[in-house]
Design a protein around this motif. Structure first.
Motif, short mmCIF file in Angstrom:
data_model
loop_
_atom_site.label_atom_id
_atom_site.label_comp_id
_atom_site.label_asym_id
_atom_site.label_seq_id
_atom_site.Cartn_x
_atom_site.Cartn_y
_atom_site.Cartn_z
N LEU A 17 -11.01 27.17 7.13
CA LEU A 17 -10.18 28.48 6.99
C LEU A 17 -8.98 28.05 6.22
O LEU A 17 -8.58 29.26 5.60
CB LEU A 17 -9.78 28.90 8.50
CG LEU A 17 -10.74 29.38 9.26
CD1 LEU A 17 -10.42 29.78 10.70
CD2 LEU A 17 -11.73 30.45 8.65
N ALA A 18 -8.70 27.08 6.15
CA ALA A 18 -7.25 26.70 5.30
C ALA A 18 -7.56 26.70 3.90
O ALA A 18 -7.60 27.30 2.79
CB ALA A 18 -6.39 25.39 5.43
N PRO A 55 -4.76 39.81 2.71
CA PRO A 55 -5.82 38.82 2.51
C PRO A 55 -6.88 38.91 3.67
O PRO A 55 -6.35 39.31 4.73
CB PRO A 55 -4.99 37.70 2.57
CG PRO A 55 -3.67 38.26 3.26
CD PRO A 55 -3.49 39.76 2.89
N GLY A 56 -7.91 38.60 3.56
CA GLY A 56 -9.06 38.45 4.46
C GLY A 56 -9.85 37.12 4.46
O GLY A 56 -9.94 36.59 3.41
N PRO A 85 -2.85 37.35 7.42
CA PRO A 85 -4.20 37.88 6.81
C PRO A 85 -5.23 38.14 7.87
O PRO A 85 -4.83 37.87 9.15
CB PRO A 85 -4.60 36.69 6.18
CG PRO A 85 -3.97 35.46 6.77
CD PRO A 85 -2.78 36.15 7.41
N LEU A 86 -6.32 38.91 7.74
CA LEU A 86 -7.33 39.20 8.67
C LEU A 86 -8.21 37.99 8.72
O LEU A 86 -8.85 37.52 7.81
CB LEU A 86 -8.07 40.40 8.15
CG LEU A 86 -7.12 41.51 8.01
CD1 LEU A 86 -8.40 42.94 7.18
CD2 LEU A 86 -6.55 42.26 9.38
N LEU A 118 -8.15 42.32 -0.13
CA LEU A 118 -8.49 43.63 -0.22
C LEU A 118 -7.41 44.59 -0.77
O LEU A 118 -6.43 44.49 -0.90
CB LEU A 118 -8.76 43.94 1.38
CG LEU A 118 -9.73 42.97 2.16
CD1 LEU A 118 -9.49 43.35 3.76
CD2 LEU A 118 -11.10 43.45 1.68
N PRO A 119 -7.82 45.76 -1.12
CA PRO A 119 -7.02 46.76 -1.84
C PRO A 119 -5.89 47.06 -0.67
O PRO A 119 -6.26 46.89 0.43
CB PRO A 119 -7.80 47.84 -1.90
CG PRO A 119 -9.11 47.48 -2.09
CD PRO A 119 -9.11 46.39 -1.12
#
Length: 109
Positions: A108-109, A84-85, A57-58, A74-75
């Protein structure tokens, strides 16, 4: 999920809800980006890749004056897998995380 994890999750939820109204300006700092990179690398080392999403993911530190962290889907770039971001604002890094890698990992998790 252990009792400790549930308590941590409840704490994080309450913390984010209560901090939603806090306003504090904080630009993105290099040390914030480094901490996010270090912590996200540790998290990804033990995570499994979901089949319907691009991986990894970003992770972004965003220059916003509100205290916030969020996840988005995100698309797809290639029309097959979503991206995923995970974002966290500079204000959250400064006012809440304050250099604590374990707290950042929980957010973040």
């Amino acid at each position: 999920m252990t009792v400790r994890n549930v308590r941590s999750l409840r704490f994080a939820t309450v913390l984010l809800v209560n901090l939603k109204t806090v306003r504090a300006y904080c630009a993105v700092k290099p040390e914030h980006e480094k901490l996010v990179k270090d912590v996200s690398t540790r998290l990804l080392a033990v995570a499994t890749s979901p089949k319907d999403y691009e991986w990894p993911p970003l992770f972004l530190v965003i220059d916003k004056e509100e205290v916030n962290a969020f996840a988005v889907s995100l698309p797809p770039k290639d029309k097959t897998k979503r991206v995923p971001g995970i974002g966290i604002t500079g204000a959250m890094m400064e006012k809440v995380v304050n250099g604590d890698a374990d707290l950042l990992a929980m957010l973040l998790a």
